[in-house]
Write a protein that holds these residues in place. Structure first.
Motif, short mmCIF file in Angstrom:
data_model
loop_
_atom_site.label_atom_id
_atom_site.label_comp_id
_atom_site.label_asym_id
_atom_site.label_seq_id
_atom_site.Cartn_x
_atom_site.Cartn_y
_atom_site.Cartn_z
N ARG A 163 0.83 -1.21 0.00
CA ARG A 163 0.00 0.00 0.00
C ARG A 163 0.86 1.25 0.00
O ARG A 163 0.59 2.22 -0.73
CB ARG A 163 -0.90 0.01 1.24
N ALA A 164 1.89 1.26 0.83
CA ALA A 164 2.77 2.42 0.90
C ALA A 164 3.49 2.64 -0.43
O ALA A 164 3.62 3.78 -0.90
CB ALA A 164 3.79 2.23 2.03
N LYS A 165 3.93 1.54 -1.05
CA LYS A 165 4.62 1.65 -2.33
C LYS A 165 3.68 2.18 -3.41
O LYS A 165 4.06 3.05 -4.22
CB LYS A 165 5.17 0.28 -2.74
N ALA A 166 2.45 1.66 -3.43
CA ALA A 166 1.47 2.13 -4.42
C ALA A 166 1.16 3.61 -4.24
O ALA A 166 1.04 4.36 -5.21
CB ALA A 166 0.19 1.30 -4.31
N ALA A 167 1.06 4.06 -2.99
CA ALA A 167 0.78 5.46 -2.71
C ALA A 167 1.95 6.34 -3.14
O ALA A 167 1.76 7.45 -3.66
CB ALA A 167 0.49 5.66 -1.23
N ALA A 168 3.18 5.85 -2.92
CA ALA A 168 4.36 6.62 -3.33
C ALA A 168 4.43 6.76 -4.85
O ALA A 168 4.75 7.83 -5.37
CB ALA A 168 5.62 5.93 -2.80
N ALA A 197 -4.21 15.84 -4.30
CA ALA A 197 -4.00 14.41 -4.56
C ALA A 197 -2.67 13.94 -3.99
O ALA A 197 -2.58 12.85 -3.41
CB ALA A 197 -4.07 14.15 -6.06
N VAL A 198 -1.63 14.76 -4.16
CA VAL A 198 -0.32 14.39 -3.60
C VAL A 198 -0.39 14.35 -2.08
O VAL A 198 0.18 13.46 -1.43
CB VAL A 198 0.76 15.40 -4.06
N SER A 199 -1.10 15.31 -1.49
CA SER A 199 -1.26 15.34 -0.03
C SER A 199 -1.98 14.09 0.47
O SER A 199 -1.59 13.50 1.49
CB SER A 199 -2.05 16.60 0.38
N ALA A 201 -2.09 11.14 -1.05
CA ALA A 201 -1.19 10.00 -1.24
C ALA A 201 -0.12 9.97 -0.15
O ALA A 201 0.24 8.91 0.37
CB ALA A 201 -0.54 10.06 -2.61
N THR A 202 0.38 11.14 0.22
CA THR A 202 1.38 11.22 1.28
C THR A 202 0.80 10.76 2.62
O THR A 202 1.46 10.07 3.40
CB THR A 202 1.90 12.67 1.41
N ALA A 203 -0.46 11.14 2.87
CA ALA A 203 -1.14 10.70 4.09
C ALA A 203 -1.32 9.18 4.09
O ALA A 203 -1.18 8.53 5.14
CB ALA A 203 -2.48 11.40 4.23
N ASP A 204 -1.60 8.61 2.92
CA ASP A 204 -1.74 7.15 2.81
C ASP A 204 -0.42 6.46 3.14
O ASP A 204 -0.39 5.42 3.81
CB ASP A 204 -2.18 6.76 1.40
N ILE A 205 0.68 7.05 2.69
CA ILE A 205 1.99 6.49 2.99
C ILE A 205 2.25 6.52 4.49
O ILE A 205 2.73 5.55 5.09
CB ILE A 205 3.10 7.27 2.25
N ALA A 206 1.91 7.67 5.12
CA ALA A 206 2.14 7.81 6.56
C ALA A 206 1.31 6.80 7.35
O ALA A 206 1.79 6.21 8.32
CB ALA A 206 1.79 9.23 7.00
N ARG A 207 0.04 6.59 6.93
CA ARG A 207 -0.82 5.62 7.62
C ARG A 207 -0.26 4.20 7.48
O ARG A 207 -0.25 3.42 8.44
CB ARG A 207 -2.25 5.69 7.07
N ALA A 208 0.17 3.87 6.28
CA ALA A 208 0.74 2.53 6.05
C ALA A 208 2.01 2.33 6.87
O ALA A 208 2.22 1.28 7.47
CB ALA A 208 1.03 2.33 4.56
N ASP A 209 2.86 3.36 6.92
CA ASP A 209 4.10 3.26 7.70
C ASP A 209 3.80 3.08 9.19
O ASP A 209 4.47 2.30 9.88
CB ASP A 209 4.96 4.50 7.48
#
Length: 293
Positions: A163-168, A197-199, A201-209
């Motif tokens: 998920r984090a990779k897909a969001a990145a 949209a970038v914001s 996606a960045t939030a998705d990365i933070a949640r996954a991490d």
């Protein structure tokens, strides 16, 4: 005919106790004149309602919002609302009467799963049918349970990493696309949308991490009184964990204690060595809830 118990007889003659009636009667009694929710022609039609319960009433030990609902509908709603991240496992080598109580408590605190280790047959009387609303799994041994649990945790970590990779990748693609668009045309609306949209996606990365960190800290916790165990009053339960409970009397098996990451005990001050296993499970689950709610 046996002689009535004098205490029971005296209570009956006194008019006490008067028990409060639990639940509701039939739909026609409790909602006179209202269309039945199991009628497809009704504007309030809802597939979650059980026709038999609507006919006869619902006296089950369930929350009022689940009155007249089918078992499957209640279980699905608990899943949708989100169960807690702890799981409980009970060793069933002695057909312990406490297992039903543990399952009932697991339901009260919405444990993610309940695991029965050993024979499939267990005393369900104390569960009061709450096992129907839980995800209950059976395991032939504590070793097999632990292996399954650790594999599942590894799978959840892999999922969050993907998920984090897909969001990145998404964030990078949006940034490149918006950069190209900005060089060709001055479109403030498109630029704002790209930033949003970038914001996201960045939030998705933070949640996954954050979730990955929780999963990497997951532990198997044995609840028993043995040398080296730590008091539950000072123990910090990890967000993702599996609690192991043993039978009344012998407690957890040696293999369970060996495979556990931590061993925790409940401080006691009386003359007995331990409290009832069902009560200990309730204390442990509530301690988790108190820390993570």
């Amino acid at each position: 005919m046996h002689t009535p118990n004098p205490v029971s007889l005296a209570a009956k003659l006194s008019g006490e106790p008067e028990f409060r009636e639990v639940g509701v009667g039939s739909w026609a009694q409790t909602h006179p004149g209202e269309p039945r929710p199991d009628d497809p022609a009704s504007p309030d039609f809802d597939r979650r309602f059980d026709t038999l319960l609507l006919d006869e009433g619902d006296r089950r030990n369930v929350l009022d919002r689940y009155r007249y609902w089918t078992v499957d509908a209640i279980k699905a709603d608990l899943d949708a609302r989100g169960r807690h991240d702890f799981e409980v496992a009970v060793e069933n080598w002695t057909h312990d009467f406490n297992i039903g109580s543990m399952v009932r408590t697991a339901n009260a605190f919405t444990a993610n799963r309940v695991h029965i280790v050993g024979p499939h047959k267990w005393n369900r009387k104390g569960a009061l049918m709450t096992e129907l609303y839980q995800h209950v799994e059976n395991h032939p041994s504590i070793t097999e349970l632990v292996e399954c649990w650790r594999h599942r945790i590894a799978g959840e970590i892999a999922y969050e990493r993907s998920r984090a990779k897909a969001a990145a990748i998404k964030a990078h693609a949006i940034a490149v696309q918006s950069g190209s668009a900005a060089s060709s045309i001055n479109d403030h609306a498109s630029a704002s949308a790209a930033v949003a949209a970038v914001s996201e996606a960045t939030a998705d990365i933070a949640r996954a991490d954050a979730r990955i960190r929780e999963l990497e800290e997951a532990k198997i916790i044995a609840l028993d009184i043995i040398p080296g165990a730590v008091p539950i009053e000072t123990y910090q339960f990890p967000h993702r964990c599996l609690m192991l409970f043993g039978a009344e009397g012998p407690g957890l098996s040696e293999k369970a204690l060996e495979l556990a990451d931590d061993v925790v005990y409940i401080s006691q001050f009386g003359s007995v060595r331990s409290i009832n296993a069902g009560a200990a499970a309730a204390v442990a689950m509530h301690s988790y809830i108190a820390q993570h709610l």
